[in-house]
Write an enzyme that holds these catalytic residues in place. Sequence first.
Site, PDB file in Angstrom:
ATOM      1  N   SER A 161      20.048 159.405 -10.455  1.00 32.95           N
ATOM      2  CA  SER A 161      18.994 158.738 -11.235  1.00 32.95           C
ATOM      3  C   SER A 161      17.813 159.694 -11.305  1.00 32.95           C
ATOM      4  CB  SER A 161      18.578 157.456 -10.495  1.00 32.95           C
ATOM      5  OG  SER A 161      17.348 156.960 -10.974  1.00 32.95           O
ATOM      6  N   TYR A 174      16.328 153.010  -2.443  1.00 31.53           N
ATOM      7  CA  TYR A 174      16.943 153.560  -3.652  1.00 31.53           C
ATOM      8  C   TYR A 174      16.632 155.051  -3.771  1.00 31.53           C
ATOM      9  CZ  TYR A 174      18.481 153.356  -8.588  1.00 31.53           C
ATOM     10  OH  TYR A 174      19.141 153.540  -9.776  1.00 31.53           O
ATOM     11  N   LYS A 178      19.438 158.022  -3.728  1.00 31.68           N
ATOM     12  CA  LYS A 178      19.714 158.878  -4.887  1.00 31.68           C
ATOM     13  C   LYS A 178      19.517 160.366  -4.541  1.00 31.68           C
ATOM     14  CE  LYS A 178      21.013 155.601  -7.622  1.00 31.68           C
ATOM     15  NZ  LYS A 178      22.454 155.410  -7.843  1.00 31.68           N
TER      16      LYS A 178
HETATM   17  P1  NAD Z   1      25.065 146.970 -12.548  1.00 36.37           P
HETATM   18  O1  NAD Z   1      24.371 146.025 -11.641  1.00 36.37           O
HETATM   19  O2  NAD Z   1      25.280 146.576 -13.988  1.00 36.37           O
HETATM   20  O3  NAD Z   1      26.473 147.400 -11.905  1.00 36.37           O
HETATM   21  C1  NAD Z   1      26.599 147.739 -10.539  1.00 36.37           C
HETATM   22  C2  NAD Z   1      27.995 147.334 -10.077  1.00 36.37           C
HETATM   23  O4  NAD Z   1      28.127 147.723  -8.683  1.00 36.37           O
HETATM   24  C3  NAD Z   1      28.261 145.839 -10.160  1.00 36.37           C
HETATM   25  O5  NAD Z   1      29.451 145.574 -10.888  1.00 36.37           O
HETATM   26  C4  NAD Z   1      28.390 145.415  -8.710  1.00 36.37           C
HETATM   27  O6  NAD Z   1      29.289 144.329  -8.494  1.00 36.37           O
HETATM   28  C5  NAD Z   1      28.871 146.707  -8.054  1.00 36.37           C
HETATM   29  N1  NAD Z   1      28.644 146.655  -6.616  1.00 36.37           N
HETATM   30  C6  NAD Z   1      27.475 146.376  -5.984  1.00 36.37           C
HETATM   31  N2  NAD Z   1      27.691 146.289  -4.657  1.00 36.37           N
HETATM   32  C7  NAD Z   1      29.026 146.532  -4.450  1.00 36.37           C
HETATM   33  C8  NAD Z   1      29.855 146.567  -3.302  1.00 36.37           C
HETATM   34  N3  NAD Z   1      29.374 146.313  -2.049  1.00 36.37           N
HETATM   35  N4  NAD Z   1      31.169 146.840  -3.457  1.00 36.37           N
HETATM   36  C9  NAD Z   1      31.676 147.055  -4.704  1.00 36.37           C
HETATM   37  N5  NAD Z   1      30.944 147.016  -5.827  1.00 36.37           N
HETATM   38  C10 NAD Z   1      29.629 146.757  -5.702  1.00 36.37           C
HETATM   39  O7  NAD Z   1      24.224 148.332 -12.461  1.00 36.37           O
HETATM   40  P2  NAD Z   1      24.058 149.532 -13.491  1.00 36.37           P
HETATM   41  O8  NAD Z   1      22.728 149.356 -14.105  1.00 36.37           O
HETATM   42  O9  NAD Z   1      25.267 149.706 -14.329  1.00 36.37           O
HETATM   43  O10 NAD Z   1      23.951 150.746 -12.458  1.00 36.37           O
HETATM   44  C11 NAD Z   1      25.084 151.509 -12.065  1.00 36.37           C
HETATM   45  C12 NAD Z   1      24.621 152.743 -11.318  1.00 36.37           C
HETATM   46  O11 NAD Z   1      23.764 153.520 -12.156  1.00 36.37           O
HETATM   47  C13 NAD Z   1      23.816 152.461 -10.050  1.00 36.37           C
HETATM   48  O12 NAD Z   1      24.153 153.402  -9.063  1.00 36.37           O
HETATM   49  C14 NAD Z   1      22.382 152.655 -10.497  1.00 36.37           C
HETATM   50  O13 NAD Z   1      21.557 153.028  -9.436  1.00 36.37           O
HETATM   51  C15 NAD Z   1      22.548 153.787 -11.476  1.00 36.37           C
HETATM   52  N6  NAD Z   1      21.474 153.889 -12.469  1.00 36.37           N
HETATM   53  C16 NAD Z   1      21.172 152.845 -13.275  1.00 36.37           C
HETATM   54  C17 NAD Z   1      20.166 152.967 -14.212  1.00 36.37           C
HETATM   55  C18 NAD Z   1      19.803 151.819 -15.133  1.00 36.37           C
HETATM   56  O14 NAD Z   1      18.735 151.883 -15.763  1.00 36.37           O
HETATM   57  N7  NAD Z   1      20.621 150.790 -15.285  1.00 36.37           N
HETATM   58  C19 NAD Z   1      19.456 154.159 -14.326  1.00 36.37           C
HETATM   59  C20 NAD Z   1      19.794 155.239 -13.487  1.00 36.37           C
HETATM   60  C21 NAD Z   1      20.811 155.072 -12.554  1.00 36.37           C
END
Ligand code: NAD
Length: 280
Positions: A161, A174, A178
């Site tokens: 991120s 977080y 990261k």
């Molecule tokens: P999201 O909440 O849509 O998806 C995250 C998924 O992780 C979910 O399906 C959840 O069930 C799964 N998860 C959580 N805990 C778990 C566990 N103990 N075991 C198995 N699965 C588990 O999130 P997202 O927005 O798609 O984010 C995905 C990744 O991208 C994350 O690492 C997040 O930090 C990173 N990210 C997101 C953004 C954003 O703006 N959305 C930006 C930069 C980085």
Amino acid sequence: MSVEPPTLERDDVHVVDDDRYTGDSVALVTGAASGIGRATAVALAVNGLTVAALDVDADGLGETSAKATDLEAPGEVRPVEADLTDDDEVIAAVEAAADLGDLRFVANIAGIQHVAPLEEFPMDVYDTMQDVMVRAPVLVSKHALPLIRDAGGGAVGNMASVHGHYVTSDKVAYNVAKFALRGLTQSIAAEGDGDVRSFSVSTGYVKTPLVVDQIPDTAAERDITEREVVEDVMLGQARATELMDPVDVANLFVLGFSKLASHLNGSDLTFDDGMTLTYE
Ligand code: NAD
């Protein structure tokens, strides 16, 4: 400006002509029941790979498989239900992925967020976040590396991120996680001997349901419009007027695993609209 969760269409997926992008090659994708993980699982299946889609959310995994089927993806999405905080389940999930074919690729994408000041941060929440976002990717990599070598080589991609480059207040767990993922990425590059490459992906805010759903609440809390939430709060320093779609991030994993990225090893794909590299 649209702040609706986007719909993934087949044409949004970048398709790479790559000898390894066949049904014999398996990609293990964590967090595959939602957002970026779902888009990545579907995009890799559209590229012909067999995808082991890992998540704790079985219903969400079903929707991910259904999406790949709807798009008539040539590759299959096979759900692997597992909790990343449970070592035995993680190890079994890696083995289940390898049972589907040649395990060549791993996308560590699952993540969670908790917002609280450092001085009040609940340590049990901190531990869970490190388990999901750091320990599990290390454990997955530990068990996947020999399997990837046996398959003839491949790559591990880790979802970092902008918070793996600079930080915002009240997100200590977080931020730490990261930064750690970038350390894992470089460790894999060091020990992969060129057979197992590694890269991380760093983006700003992405239009996942998690982010889109918080826009109306943030607007109400700060007494600003939804457009102002996106432009001023979420895009902030970015030289862009639109958040990224999950498939834009999925395409970076498609690129990073492909032969186009054969010299990408240990580095970070920073796709943040200039957010971390510009100021005012
Ligand atoms: P999201 O909440 O849509 O998806 C995250 C998924 O992780 C979910 O399906 C959840 O069930 C799964 N998860 C959580 N805990 C778990 C566990 N103990 N075991 C198995 N699965 C588990 O999130 P997202 O927005 O798609 O984010 C995905 C990744 O991208 C994350 O690492 C997040 O930090 C990173 N990210 C997101 C953004 C954003 O703006 N959305 C930006 C930069 C980085």
